[in-house]
Design a protein around this motif. Structure first.
Motif, short mmCIF file in Angstrom:
data_model
loop_
_atom_site.label_atom_id
_atom_site.label_comp_id
_atom_site.label_asym_id
_atom_site.label_seq_id
_atom_site.Cartn_x
_atom_site.Cartn_y
_atom_site.Cartn_z
N SER A 192 0.85 -1.19 0.00
CA SER A 192 0.00 0.00 0.00
C SER A 192 0.88 1.24 0.00
CB SER A 192 -0.87 0.01 1.26
OG SER A 192 -1.51 1.26 1.41
N ARG B 285 -4.81 -4.48 6.56
CA ARG B 285 -5.02 -4.85 5.15
C ARG B 285 -4.54 -6.28 4.98
NH1 ARG B 285 -3.47 -1.54 -0.22
NH2 ARG B 285 -5.37 -0.51 0.46
N GLY C 100 -8.62 11.22 1.60
CA GLY C 100 -8.28 9.99 2.30
C GLY C 100 -7.79 10.24 3.71
N ALA D 170 -8.60 -1.96 6.11
CA ALA D 170 -7.87 -1.14 5.12
C ALA D 170 -7.85 -1.86 3.77
CB ALA D 170 -6.47 -0.86 5.62
N THR E 74 -12.86 2.59 3.77
CA THR E 74 -12.40 3.99 3.83
C THR E 74 -12.17 4.55 2.42
OG1 THR E 74 -10.10 3.28 4.25
CG2 THR E 74 -11.44 3.90 6.17
N GLN E 75 -11.89 3.66 1.45
CA GLN E 75 -11.77 4.12 0.06
C GLN E 75 -13.13 4.62 -0.45
OE1 GLN E 75 -8.90 4.18 -2.10
NE2 GLN E 75 -10.28 5.42 -3.33
N ARG F 54 -1.06 4.79 -0.57
CA ARG F 54 -2.04 5.76 -0.11
C ARG F 54 -2.66 5.41 1.24
NH1 ARG F 54 -1.64 6.16 -5.39
NH2 ARG F 54 -1.19 3.97 -5.09
N THR F 55 -3.16 4.18 1.36
CA THR F 55 -3.94 3.83 2.56
C THR F 55 -3.04 3.81 3.80
OG1 THR F 55 -5.23 2.45 1.07
CG2 THR F 55 -5.64 2.18 3.43
N GLN F 56 -1.87 3.18 3.67
CA GLN F 56 -0.98 3.11 4.83
C GLN F 56 -0.49 4.51 5.23
OE1 GLN F 56 2.05 0.10 4.93
NE2 GLN F 56 2.67 0.76 6.95
N ARG G 283 -10.05 9.17 7.10
CA ARG G 283 -9.47 8.23 8.08
C ARG G 283 -9.37 8.88 9.45
NH1 ARG G 283 -6.87 6.51 2.66
NH2 ARG G 283 -8.19 4.69 2.32
N HIS H 214 -13.28 -2.26 0.96
CA HIS H 214 -12.27 -1.25 1.25
C HIS H 214 -13.07 -0.01 1.69
CE1 HIS H 214 -8.71 1.06 1.24
NE2 HIS H 214 -8.26 0.86 0.01
#
Ligand code: CP
Length: 310
Positions: A52, A104, A288, A125, A134-135, A54-56, A292, A132
């Motif tokens: 990851s 994730r 994002g 995540a 939060t996406q 973006r998410t991390q 979060r 997904h």
């Protein structure tokens, strides 16, 4: 809610509450001093069993901006490599009293299973092809800010629907908020029985994009095709890649989205992806962090209430 495992469990008013709070965090994140104290005293552990960017990064930034002690588990260097199971790993970390676990995992359902074994809040995540959340929430915030509303919009989700947890979470969220959904892609990349979700299905981009407000492109997920049919990238781009020409079928003010990471020249033309008059891809990344922050803030409020009552 104790956890954020998917969009499926959320009511429309809960989605709106979270997006309203995220809007406040967008404002905070644009200030020179971006700090707030919603997570002060809490420990957040990020466990990413799959790659990851973006998410991390955004979960880490979100936790730090809200004052949490944030730890990123380097899963590649952990005892998972010696054969320790997901559940044993989770129980081990649980014994260190974290408050928020961000997970994730490549397997659908793995995050739900883990959430049953720990006594802190778990945020999904991304798990396999499942969800997904939060996406989908950051996509919803991006759409709401660009279009001024999150209902009665015509939204096209295009490409590799079958392998996409992003598509699944977005179909659930946008459906709950009463939007019109069109899925466009090759029949081989369309999940069986998808029409039951109340969506229209197309395999022609120009036809499917007709008069839509939002065009959401998806990454061709070759790593999830496990030896099955893999389309040639040139042919795929020709038929399903978004470019200026195909976009002309959509409304003149339609926005272009992509969750990232994108394959330029496969599912989207690189120049169009960078065109800030049409593309909101960088806005999605900005939203994002705010989404979060809002998700962890709301779960922490619930955590504190539950602990106070205990
Ligand atoms: N959109 C998304 O989940 O990107 P990453 O895989 O980089 O986190």
């Amino acid at each position: 809610h104790r956890h954020l495992l998917g969009i499926e469990a959320l009511r429309p008013d809960e989605i709106t509450t979270l997006l309203d709070l995220a809007d406040q965090y967008v404002t905070l994140n644009r200030l020179p001093d971006k700090h707030a104290d919603a997570l002060v005293g809490l420990t957040q552990i990020n466990m990413f069993f799959e790659n990851s960017t973006r998410t991390q990064a955004s979960f880490e930034i979100a936790g730090k901006r809200l004052g949490a002690d944030v730890m990123n588990m380097a899963m590649q260097a952990s005892s998972v490599k010696k054969g320790e199971t997901l559940i044993d790993t989770a129980l081990t970390l649980n014994a260190m009293h974290p408050d928020l676990l961000v997970v994730r995992h490549p397997h659908s359902g793995a995050v739900d299973l883990l959430a049953q074994k720990v006594n802190c809040a778990v945020l999904n995540a991304g798990d396999g092809r499942h969800e997904h959340p939060t996406q989908a929430l950051l996509d919803a915030l991006t759409i709401r800010r660009a279009k001024g509303r999150l209902h009665r919009l015509s939204v096209a989700i295009c490409g590799d629907i079958a392998h996409s947890r992003v598509a699944r979470s977005n179909i659930l969220l946008l459906g709950k908020m009463e939007n019109r959904l069109r899925l466009i892609g090759p029949p081989t990349l369309m999940p069986a029985g998808i029409a039951e979700f109340g969506v229209e299905v197309f395999d022609d981009m120009q036809e499917g994009l007709k008069d839509v407000d939002v065009v959401m492109m998806l990454r061709l997920q070759k790593e999830r095709m496990d030896g099955g049919f893999i389309p040639s990238e040139r042919e795929y781009y020709h038929r399903y890649g978004l470019d200026e020409d195909k976009l002309r079928s959509a409304k003149p003010d339609a926005i272009v989205m992509h969750p990232g990471p994108m394959n330029r020249g496969v599912e989207i033309d690189g120049t169009l992806a960078d065109d800030i008059n049409r593309s909101v891809i960088q806005d999605q990344v900005e939203m994002g962090v705010a989404v979060r922050m809002a998700a962890m803030d709301l779960l922490a409020q619930n955590l504190r209430l539950t602990r106070g009552a205990a």
